[in-house]
Design an enzyme around this catalytic site. Structure first.
Site, PDB file in Angstrom:
ATOM      1  N   CYS A 141      44.131  45.913  35.524  1.00 47.96           N
ATOM      2  CA  CYS A 141      44.771  44.683  35.992  1.00 47.96           C
ATOM      3  C   CYS A 141      46.149  44.452  35.380  1.00 47.96           C
ATOM      4  O   CYS A 141      46.914  43.615  35.869  1.00 47.96           O
ATOM      5  CB  CYS A 141      43.871  43.484  35.711  1.00 47.96           C
ATOM      6  SG  CYS A 141      42.289  43.556  36.588  1.00 47.96           S
ATOM      7  N   HIS A 191      47.878  37.043  35.248  1.00 48.89           N
ATOM      8  CA  HIS A 191      46.982  37.782  36.136  1.00 48.89           C
ATOM      9  C   HIS A 191      45.958  36.814  36.700  1.00 48.89           C
ATOM     10  O   HIS A 191      45.364  36.016  35.976  1.00 48.89           O
ATOM     11  CB  HIS A 191      46.309  38.904  35.348  1.00 48.89           C
ATOM     12  CG  HIS A 191      45.146  39.529  36.056  1.00 48.89           C
ATOM     13  ND1 HIS A 191      45.215  39.957  37.363  1.00 48.89           N
ATOM     14  CD2 HIS A 191      43.866  39.776  35.637  1.00 48.89           C
ATOM     15  CE1 HIS A 191      44.040  40.452  37.717  1.00 48.89           C
ATOM     16  NE2 HIS A 191      43.213  40.342  36.698  1.00 48.89           N
ATOM     17  N   ASN A 217      40.788  37.958  42.750  1.00 49.95           N
ATOM     18  CA  ASN A 217      41.369  38.907  41.795  1.00 49.95           C
ATOM     19  C   ASN A 217      41.740  40.183  42.544  1.00 49.95           C
ATOM     20  O   ASN A 217      40.874  40.932  42.984  1.00 49.95           O
ATOM     21  CB  ASN A 217      40.345  39.206  40.702  1.00 49.95           C
ATOM     22  CG  ASN A 217      40.860  40.155  39.640  1.00 49.95           C
ATOM     23  OD1 ASN A 217      41.893  40.804  39.806  1.00 49.95           O
ATOM     24  ND2 ASN A 217      40.125  40.261  38.536  1.00 49.95           N
TER      25      ASN A 217
END
Length: 327
Positions: A114, A254, A284
């Site tokens: 990520c 993020h 996500n």
């Protein structure tokens, strides 16, 4: 002295939406449960047959080329951040470069989970500041649905598909990528991973039956570490550059979990109105989440705005970047 500025940004998400009501018919969950815990209402899913992460990346890169008026042959390098490559080889970056007509560009993938976008962006900035390359594209492309087990209520609500790309070019102004801090700790391996499909445990009937070819996440352990590490790296990069939280115009975290975002911004002392969030609509999207968020809010960003980007992912790998906006 050369600096590396972001001169353009574009993104792409699939048309198909998987919302919480639809998920509740697939697994034992509901809208209230998901929204309360992670702040996600819907996510985009790539359903096009035979299409992988490169398809998403191609759409984002083509939009970037069009919006910046860049000829494909002028791009010298493409760096693709992805945890969902089309194949183990060749690289997804090479597929994107080919399909976008980047005939004079080298291309490769990086895997930093990520945190992939900000890691790739620092790589691109290094190429540009050194004078080695003048036009570099960083693209984050993630078909997260390819690794999600839609019978696992603890993870299936979290992830969506998407891609975003930026153009990185040289400038003599002190703008663009200014500084970054990154860390990795292999202790996190067992808490966030796909157990099968690699050289340690190749895919087999047994691994598929056991569900080991899907993403596994120890949610509590990941949450705790994500909050701590994103917070510390945010404060670290600010301190290194003599920034107070009042100096920071925007925090772009993020988009993993709204509760993580709120905890990091609150503990850092950043006003919630200065935190860019779009997790409600996309979930996500791993490496693509930060540039997707930047693209969505680009009309709110002004030249000279000071941004801190921060991410945490599998590895564990995490970090933060200080960026001065220049579009």
């Amino acid at each position: 002295m050369l600096y590396a500025r972001i001169s353009g940004i574009a993104s792409y998400v699939p048309d198909d939406i998987l919302d919480n009501e639809m998920l509740s018919k697939m697994v034992d969950t509901n809208d209230e449960w998901i929204t309360t815990r992670v702040g996600i209402k819907e996510r985009r899913i790539l359903k096009k047959e035979g299409a992988g992460s490169s398809y998403l990346g191609v759409q984002a890169v083509n939009r970037l080329l069009e919006q910046t008026g860049t000829k494909p042959e002028d791009v010298e390098l493409l760096i693709c951040a992805t945890s969902n490559p089309d194949y183990r080889f060749p690289s997804t970056g090479s597929v994107i470069a080919h399909d976008c007509g980047l005939k004079n560009s080298y291309a490769y993938d990086i895997q930093a989970a990520c945190a992939g976008f900000i890691v790739a962006l620092e790589d691109a900035a290094a190429y540009v500041r050194s004078g080695l390359r003048k036009k570099v594209i960083v693209v984050a492309a993630e078909k997260m649905s390819s690794m999600v087990n839609y019978s696992d209520r603890s993870t299936c609500a979290l992830f969506g598909d998407g891609a975003a790309a930026v153009m990185v070019e040289p400038t003599e102004e002190r703008t663009g990528v200014i500084d970054a801090v990154f860390h990795v700790d292999g202790e996190g391996r067992d808490h966030l991973l796909m157990r099968a499909g690699g050289s340690v445990l190749p895919s087999s009937h047994e691994t598929i039956d056991a569900g080991d070819n899907f993403l596994f996440q120890d949610g509590r352990h990941v949450y705790k570490n994500a909050v701590t590490d994103m917070l510390e790296s945010t404060l670290d990069v600010a301190k290194r550059n003599n920034l107070t939280m009042e100096d920071v115009d925007w925090l772009v975290p993020h988009q993993a979990n709204l509760r993580i975002i709120e905890a990091v911004s609150s503990r850092a002392g950043i006003d919630h109105e200065k935190v860019l969030v779009n997790i409600e609509h996309y979930g996500n999207t791993s490496a693509a989440s930060i540039p997707l968020c930047l693209d969505e809010y680009k009309n709110r960003l002004k030249k000279g705005d000071k941004l801190i980007l921060t991410a945490f992912g599998a590895g564990f790998t995490w970090g933060a970047m200080y960026l001065i906006w220049d579009i």
